[in-house]
Design a protein around this motif. Structure first.
Motif, PDB file in Angstrom:
ATOM      1  N   UNK A 325      -0.201  -8.232   2.615  1.00  6.14           N
ATOM      2  CA  UNK A 325      -0.371  -7.859   1.195  1.00  6.14           C
ATOM      3  C   UNK A 325       0.836  -7.093   0.677  1.00  6.14           C
ATOM      4  N   UNK A 326       1.297  -6.113   1.439  1.00  6.83           N
ATOM      5  CA  UNK A 326       2.572  -5.490   1.088  1.00  6.83           C
ATOM      6  C   UNK A 326       3.599  -6.154   1.967  1.00  6.83           C
ATOM      7  N   UNK A 327       4.168  -7.205   1.417  1.00  8.48           N
ATOM      8  CA  UNK A 327       5.285  -7.989   1.909  1.00  8.48           C
ATOM      9  C   UNK A 327       5.576  -8.038   3.397  1.00  8.48           C
ATOM     10  N   UNK A 331       3.642  -6.141   9.626  1.00 10.04           N
ATOM     11  CA  UNK A 331       3.454  -5.126  10.660  1.00 10.04           C
ATOM     12  C   UNK A 331       1.944  -4.998  10.810  1.00 10.04           C
ATOM     13  N   UNK A 334      -0.131  -1.625   9.928  1.00  8.49           N
ATOM     14  CA  UNK A 334      -0.222  -1.211   8.523  1.00  8.49           C
ATOM     15  C   UNK A 334      -1.097  -2.172   7.736  1.00  8.49           C
ATOM     16  N   UNK A 338      -4.602  -1.140   5.772  1.00 10.12           N
ATOM     17  CA  UNK A 338      -4.914  -1.459   4.378  1.00 10.12           C
ATOM     18  C   UNK A 338      -6.221  -2.242   4.281  1.00 10.12           C
TER      19      UNK A 338
ATOM     20  N   UNK B 173       5.186  -9.458 -14.973  1.00  7.91           N
ATOM     21  CA  UNK B 173       4.379  -8.717 -13.992  1.00  7.91           C
ATOM     22  C   UNK B 173       4.827  -9.058 -12.566  1.00  7.91           C
ATOM     23  N   UNK B 174       5.167 -10.303 -12.340  1.00  9.75           N
ATOM     24  CA  UNK B 174       5.616 -10.715 -10.996  1.00  9.75           C
ATOM     25  C   UNK B 174       6.853  -9.917 -10.578  1.00  9.75           C
ATOM     26  N   UNK B 177       5.484  -6.623  -9.519  1.00  5.83           N
ATOM     27  CA  UNK B 177       4.740  -6.765  -8.258  1.00  5.83           C
ATOM     28  C   UNK B 177       5.714  -6.814  -7.071  1.00  5.83           C
ATOM     29  N   UNK B 181       6.204  -2.909  -5.901  1.00  8.58           N
ATOM     30  CA  UNK B 181       5.094  -2.740  -4.950  1.00  8.58           C
ATOM     31  C   UNK B 181       5.293  -3.459  -3.614  1.00  8.58           C
ATOM     32  N   UNK B 182       6.241  -4.351  -3.515  1.00  7.46           N
ATOM     33  CA  UNK B 182       6.340  -5.143  -2.290  1.00  7.46           C
ATOM     34  C   UNK B 182       7.660  -4.919  -1.550  1.00  7.46           C
ATOM     35  N   UNK B 183       8.756  -5.324  -2.157  1.00  2.82           N
ATOM     36  CA  UNK B 183      10.030  -5.285  -1.444  1.00  2.82           C
ATOM     37  C   UNK B 183      10.428  -3.905  -0.924  1.00  2.82           C
ATOM     38  N   UNK B 185       8.864  -1.768   0.481  1.00  5.98           N
ATOM     39  CA  UNK B 185       8.131  -1.405   1.689  1.00  5.98           C
ATOM     40  C   UNK B 185       8.394  -2.382   2.832  1.00  5.98           C
ATOM     41  N   UNK B 186       9.391  -3.223   2.656  1.00  6.93           N
ATOM     42  CA  UNK B 186       9.753  -4.145   3.730  1.00  6.93           C
ATOM     43  C   UNK B 186      11.277  -4.218   3.841  1.00  6.93           C
ATOM     44  N   UNK B 206       8.082   1.481   5.913  1.00  5.57           N
ATOM     45  CA  UNK B 206       7.553   0.215   6.438  1.00  5.57           C
ATOM     46  C   UNK B 206       6.412   0.415   7.417  1.00  5.57           C
ATOM     47  N   UNK B 207       6.355   1.606   8.010  1.00  9.54           N
ATOM     48  CA  UNK B 207       5.426   1.753   9.130  1.00  9.54           C
ATOM     49  C   UNK B 207       4.405   2.877   8.980  1.00  9.54           C
ATOM     50  N   UNK B 212       1.651   3.104   3.465  1.00  8.63           N
ATOM     51  CA  UNK B 212       1.532   1.663   3.239  1.00  8.63           C
ATOM     52  C   UNK B 212       0.173   1.320   2.619  1.00  8.63           C
ATOM     53  N   UNK B 213      -0.860   1.969   3.127  1.00 10.19           N
ATOM     54  CA  UNK B 213      -2.206   1.724   2.624  1.00 10.19           C
ATOM     55  C   UNK B 213      -2.288   2.127   1.146  1.00 10.19           C
ATOM     56  N   UNK B 215       0.173   2.473  -1.008  1.00  9.96           N
ATOM     57  CA  UNK B 215       0.990   1.596  -1.848  1.00  9.96           C
ATOM     58  C   UNK B 215       0.278   0.262  -2.068  1.00  9.96           C
ATOM     59  N   UNK B 216      -0.392  -0.223  -1.022  1.00  4.16           N
ATOM     60  CA  UNK B 216      -1.167  -1.462  -1.166  1.00  4.16           C
ATOM     61  C   UNK B 216      -2.281  -1.323  -2.191  1.00  4.16           C
ATOM     62  N   UNK B 219      -0.788  -1.475  -5.647  1.00  5.87           N
ATOM     63  CA  UNK B 219      -0.465  -2.859  -6.001  1.00  5.87           C
ATOM     64  C   UNK B 219      -1.737  -3.599  -6.435  1.00  5.87           C
TER      65      UNK B 219
END
Lengths: 421, 421
Positions: A325-327, A331, A334, A338, B173-174, B177, B181-183, B185-186, B206-207, B212-213, B215-216, B219
């Motif tokens: 869900x988060x890219x 991992x 994580x 979530x 929005x994409x 997103x 909210x995505x990139x 964290x990776x 990232x970990x 992470x939770x 941020x998810x 999103x």
């Protein structure tokens, strides 16, 4: 807006013009048409081959007004289109639990679909104390498959947003907003209180702040959280079952809303069946505890089955897509953290919606037969007070109840409490 | 998709054909056209009367591709329509803080609007240490009026659902997103890390499971909670201000989303200005603490002002309508209890979104000038680590931070911490 109900011969002639229906019924015999609707809302017909009655379909005609009253009480003309679209979508996701649609004609407000000849409305079966050995498995599969595949967890953002926009169902949502989330908590003319229900129990719905606050939050979630295509009215009267099979019908309230509204509706109706249960069994001369225990086991089994299947679909999809869900290449820890939090939040939503659904069935306009069929007013009122007590606890403690086993323990505890009426 | 940029004389001729624009500029003189866009995304022109330069307008042309790259990088053609619709809607709700639209032409991807001749982009002003005495009052008014009036708290269910459906803004929005909210964290190619930012700080995004939770969850809320028409990009570069006036511009990301996304964006950008502040002041030979203190005061003032004005609009509306969120002649105490809980939840959303917005500005593609302008790499990295620490705390503790004063205390505490880079 023109609507004309068919005569039997007109309906037979109409159906003869539709190849997909002829393929079901055969064209080698007269058609038998029997009207079976309850007469309030829709016209429902069984149509079968006179030569081979096993060849049959059901025809549902949903006029753009309340049948009982007539054109003076209009209903949205799109409701038949909503129902057809939802039947097709749910059917594609879960064909084993959704009747097949053979034909739809929105100008005639009509659907021709699979006849469930050996199935009965689940609420009737539960009232009679019938055990359905596959019910929780089937319904949890239906819930997991439909709720997951309509959401951002599965669809692309483009597809999800298009579906959400197409899934707006303003008029029927308004009915739920009013009858489930608003009127039961005020002194509204549409409410119906049973004669012995204590005034203090009714008063509490209007004034107890934690309950009002929680109900307000659930109304907000219902109106704002466009998570997936939900059935929107998934009580035990919207399910047809026999010992082997389970079908979900009547999704005219379907819209993009919170997942917990469907899981909550089903669990609420099991709990509404739970409190009057021992009275029914005693009346029928049956041992009163076994079926009550079975009902609570179904609450646990449907939630746990749903949660397990939903998480499984999700994990499988992430594995196939190669991203969480988060890219990123998932991992795993994580992503699991979530997912756990997501399911916990979804249980809280489920309990909050279940609480509202229970309350509306006690003090609102629409009741459940398991309770209204209790003729002893004091017994009925005690059942109703227990339903309201549990509903309040589900709403107010929804984030603290960490598992469905905590919920069933609470339900049993409320059953054991003394109620003065 | 055909787009042609105007020459100065073509633009002047085009504008002469529009009565509403002539009314602003007068028709008694040549028009002066000056291009002032930064060249990345849009074409922006100042157009004024040669005889009376005070008579002027701004013309924004938003081609359906990235100007910097050309047609090979397409952008949604609707973005200019989104921006015009949002400017008009926000302008109707809050005319004192939104530039007037004089003319819009979606075939030419163009808006003619009020020129803010004596105003500067707020981010520039804050970088220079300018104090805006009315900023928090103005932005809190803008936030309260726009967020309230687009929601179910004000609109009828019918109007809200129609607006939400019309407010879908899939492509823009994409971008959020992905980039917010995505990139971040990776390990994504679009991320940009400053040279001295410690690997451990990047790795943590990232970990670290609670982060992470959280941020998810933000999103999920961004993609599912269609609460109101939000601006969608309300950072300090989307605001123009002078000592007396404040205008919100560039709402091309506007969509039906969670209220906290706008309040969070603004607060995040104040906090992003906070950590590099003392360095800027020391460089300029100024006392380094006063402006830093002022920035935290603005965080408090904008939230408290917003919360007070929003609740006030809500109370007034309920009084006028004669009913509270959960029906009935408002029982004042229950309605207030729901309102308090609503504002607490909205603060939690605000902090969660603020955390994501801060993180994306540190490790994502788009940076803030307050931080990138720090030439000393170690100083910059220390500022960045502080931003990440506060962002994480805002995300993870968002439901525990019970007041905005708790937030500013936390921000100050993070400033005082040692950072090894």
């Amino acid at each position: 807006m023109h609507f004309e109900a068919f005569s039997s011969s007109e309906l037979a002639a109409y159906l003869r013009g539709i190849p997909a229906v002829n393929a079901r019924l055969g064209d080698d015999s007269e058609l038998q048409v029997v009207e079976v609707g309850d007469g309030n809302l829709n016209y429902v017909y069984f149509v079968s081959s006179a030569r081979d009655p096993r060849r049959s379909v059901v025809v549902k005609q949903a006029p753009p007004f309340l049948r009982l009253v007539g054109e003076a009480w209009p209903l949205p003309r799109e409701r038949i289109e909503r129902e057809v679209a939802a039947l097709r979508r749910f059917g594609a996701l879960c064909p084993q639990h959704v009747p097949s649609v053979y034909h739809a004609d929105s100008e005639k407000y009509l659907i021709v679909m699979q006849r469930l000849a050996s199935h009965r409305v689940l609420r009737q079966g539960l009232t009679e104390g019938i055990v359905y050995p596959h019910l929780a498995d089937h319904i949890s599969t239906f819930l997991a498959r439909t709720l997951f595949h309509g959401s951002d967890l599965y669809l692309s953002p483009e597809a999800k947003k298009a579906a959400a926009s197409g899934g707006i169902n303003t008029e029927l949502c308004k009915i739920t907003e009013d009858l489930v989330f608003t009127y039961p908590f005020e002194d509204h003319a549409s409410n119906v209180y049973s004669p012995a229900l204590p005034a203090v129990a009714i008063e509490r719905l209007r004034t107890h702040e934690p309950l009002r606050r929680a109900a307000g939050e659930m109304k907000w979630a219902f109106m704002n959280h466009a998570e997936t295509l939900v059935h929107g009215d998934l009580h035990t009267g919207s399910i047809m079952a026999n010992e082997h099979e389970t079908y979900v019908i009547d999704p005219e309230f379907a819209f993009y809303g919170p997942m917990g509204f469907d899981t909550g509706a089903f669990i609420a109706n099991l709990l509404l069946a739970y409190y009057p249960r021992d009275w029914h069994d005693r009346m029928a001369g049956r041992e009163p505890l076994a079926f009550q225990r079975w009902l609570l086991e179904q609450v646990e089994a449907v939630w746990n089955g749903f949660a397990q299947k939903f998480a499984q679909l999700w994990r499988m999809h992430e594995r196939e897509a190669g991203r969480a869900w988060i890219g990123g290449p998932a991992e795993a820890r994580a992503a699991e953290a979530f997912r756990e939090e997501f399911m916990r939040r979804l249980l809280a939503d489920t309990l909050g919606f279940a609480g509202c659904k229970m309350i509306r069935r006690i003090v609102g306009m629409a009741k459940v037969a398991e309770i209204t069929s209790i003729k002893d007013e004091a017994v009925r009122a005690r059942v109703e007070v227990r339903c309201l007590r549990l509903a309040e606890a589900l709403l107010v403690q929804r984030r603290e109840l960490a598992s469905v086993e905590a919920v069933t323990a609470l339900a049993a505890q409320v059953l054991a409490q003394t109620v003065d009426v």
